[in-house]
Design a protein around this motif. Structure first.
Motif, PDB file in Angstrom:
ATOM      1  N   TYR A   1       0.708  -1.011   0.016  1.00  0.00           N
ATOM      2  CA  TYR A   1       0.059   0.000  -0.152  1.00  0.00           C
ATOM      3  C   TYR A   1       1.025   1.083  -0.010  1.00  0.00           C
ATOM      4  CZ  TYR A   1       0.794  -0.291   5.199  1.00  0.00           C
ATOM      5  OH  TYR A   1       1.213  -0.518   6.447  1.00  0.00           O
ATOM      6  N   GLY A   2       0.450   2.265  -0.497  1.00  0.00           N
ATOM      7  CA  GLY A   2       1.204   3.662  -0.772  1.00  0.00           C
ATOM      8  C   GLY A   2      -0.004   4.586  -0.515  1.00  0.00           C
ATOM      9  N   SER A   3       1.027   5.779   0.166  1.00  0.00           N
ATOM     10  CA  SER A   3       0.168   7.055   0.422  1.00  0.00           C
ATOM     11  C   SER A   3      -0.048   7.789  -0.948  1.00  0.00           C
ATOM     12  CB  SER A   3       0.993   8.007   1.341  1.00  0.00           C
ATOM     13  OG  SER A   3       0.372   9.121   1.609  1.00  0.00           O
TER      14      SER A   3
ATOM     15  N   LEU B   1      -4.645   5.917   1.377  1.00  0.00           N
ATOM     16  CA  LEU B   1      -3.500   4.906   0.586  1.00  0.00           C
ATOM     17  C   LEU B   1      -4.397   4.214  -0.371  1.00  0.00           C
ATOM     18  CD1 LEU B   1      -2.881   3.091   4.052  1.00  0.00           C
ATOM     19  CD2 LEU B   1      -1.579   5.016   3.089  1.00  0.00           C
ATOM     20  N   LEU B   2      -3.367   3.918  -1.247  1.00  0.00           N
ATOM     21  CA  LEU B   2      -3.684   2.908  -2.574  1.00  0.00           C
ATOM     22  C   LEU B   2      -3.553   1.492  -1.920  1.00  0.00           C
ATOM     23  CD1 LEU B   2      -4.530   2.195  -5.453  1.00  0.00           C
ATOM     24  CD2 LEU B   2      -2.144   2.488  -5.930  1.00  0.00           C
ATOM     25  N   MET B   3      -4.447   0.750  -1.737  1.00  0.00           N
ATOM     26  CA  MET B   3      -4.335  -0.832  -1.477  1.00  0.00           C
ATOM     27  C   MET B   3      -4.357  -1.671  -2.470  1.00  0.00           C
ATOM     28  SD  MET B   3      -4.140  -0.108   2.018  1.00  0.00           S
ATOM     29  CE  MET B   3      -4.702  -1.894   2.621  1.00  0.00           C
ATOM     30  N   ALA B   4      -3.071  -2.520  -2.547  1.00  0.00           N
ATOM     31  CA  ALA B   4      -3.224  -3.501  -3.359  1.00  0.00           C
ATOM     32  C   ALA B   4      -2.867  -4.954  -2.987  1.00  0.00           C
ATOM     33  CB  ALA B   4      -2.383  -3.354  -4.790  1.00  0.00           C
ATOM     34  N   MET B   5      -3.764  -5.721  -2.711  1.00  0.00           N
ATOM     35  CA  MET B   5      -2.934  -6.941  -1.914  1.00  0.00           C
ATOM     36  C   MET B   5      -3.996  -8.239  -2.083  1.00  0.00           C
ATOM     37  SD  MET B   5      -4.752  -5.716   1.992  1.00  0.00           S
ATOM     38  CE  MET B   5      -6.318  -5.323   2.147  1.00  0.00           C
ATOM     39  N   ASN B   6      -3.574  -9.470  -1.755  1.00  0.00           N
ATOM     40  CA  ASN B   6      -4.213 -10.765  -2.016  1.00  0.00           C
ATOM     41  C   ASN B   6      -4.553 -11.192  -0.601  1.00  0.00           C
ATOM     42  OD1 ASN B   6      -4.109 -10.791  -5.013  1.00  0.00           O
ATOM     43  ND2 ASN B   6      -2.192 -11.177  -4.840  1.00  0.00           N
TER      44      ASN B   6
END
Length: 203
Positions: free
Chosen positions: A119-121, A129-134
């Motif tokens: 994730y990034g601010s 945050l931009l969340m990208a997760m599995n």
């Protein structure tokens, strides 16, 4: 003496012209098939029943996401520091995560899976945050299956909603949404426990 058969010459010329036109037409048709997509040997429509797709169902998961920066074995690791020391939102920073997903808020409770991604601010006005997760499940019949989440997380909102954009294993063709609400947070260390309620349509 000999005579010139003009009619034969004209017919031969016409035949050559027609042959040339026909060849060009065939070539243009062949080339245009790639442009228009008529030649589609690489794709075909399948019968979903042959692949075991039954009636679509809705599944709800509630798990607790442990984002740990402190201690000797952190599960969240900063990989990009914020370019500006003056940013109140840490804009531009990125962290990689391998966070435990547990059945209850306690880290010692049963492990359901892991949240792996980053994730990034992505906001300069608030902590967004931009969340990208599995979500990688390790328990029961869902062991080895995954759910992919990609969306915006406004950290200080009571409830944040993010899309479920896909999945694997038992969650192939998955779609839905995840709602995150903070259970606890340590502002000094950055450690946080977040409750995730995930609603997934799948086969």
């Amino acid at each position: 003496m000999y005579t010139i058969d003009h009619s034969h010459t004209i017919m031969s010329t016409k035949a050559r012209i027609l042959s040339t036109i026909a060849s060009q037409f065939i070539l243009l048709t062949f080339l245009s098939s790639f442009v228009t997509g008529e030649n589609q040997d690489f794709v075909r429509t399948l019968d979903r029943n042959l692949y075991g797709f039954k009636k679509e169902k809705l599944t709800h998961f509630r798990v607790y996401w442990h984002d740990i920066y402190s201690g000797s074995k952190p599960t969240a690791m900063p990989i990009v520091r914020p370019p500006s020391n003056t940013s109140a939102t840490f804009f531009g920073s990125i962290s990689m995560i391998d966070d435990p997903l547990t059945e209850k808020p306690e880290l010692s409770s049963r492990l359901i899976g892991r949240a792996q991604g980053f994730y990034g601010s992505a906001s300069q006005q608030e902590v967004g945050l931009l969340m990208a997760m599995n979500f990688v499940f390790v328990e029961g019949k869902y062991n080895g299956s995954t759910i992919s989440i990609l969306g915006r997380n406004s950290v200080f909102s009571k409830v944040r909603e993010m899309p479920v954009i896909g999945g694997s294993g038992l969650f192939r063709f998955a779609r839905g949404y995840a709602q995150a609400s903070t259970h606890s947070v340590d502002l000094k260390s950055g450690d946080a426990v977040v409750e995730y309620n995930v609603y997934v349509l799948h086969y």
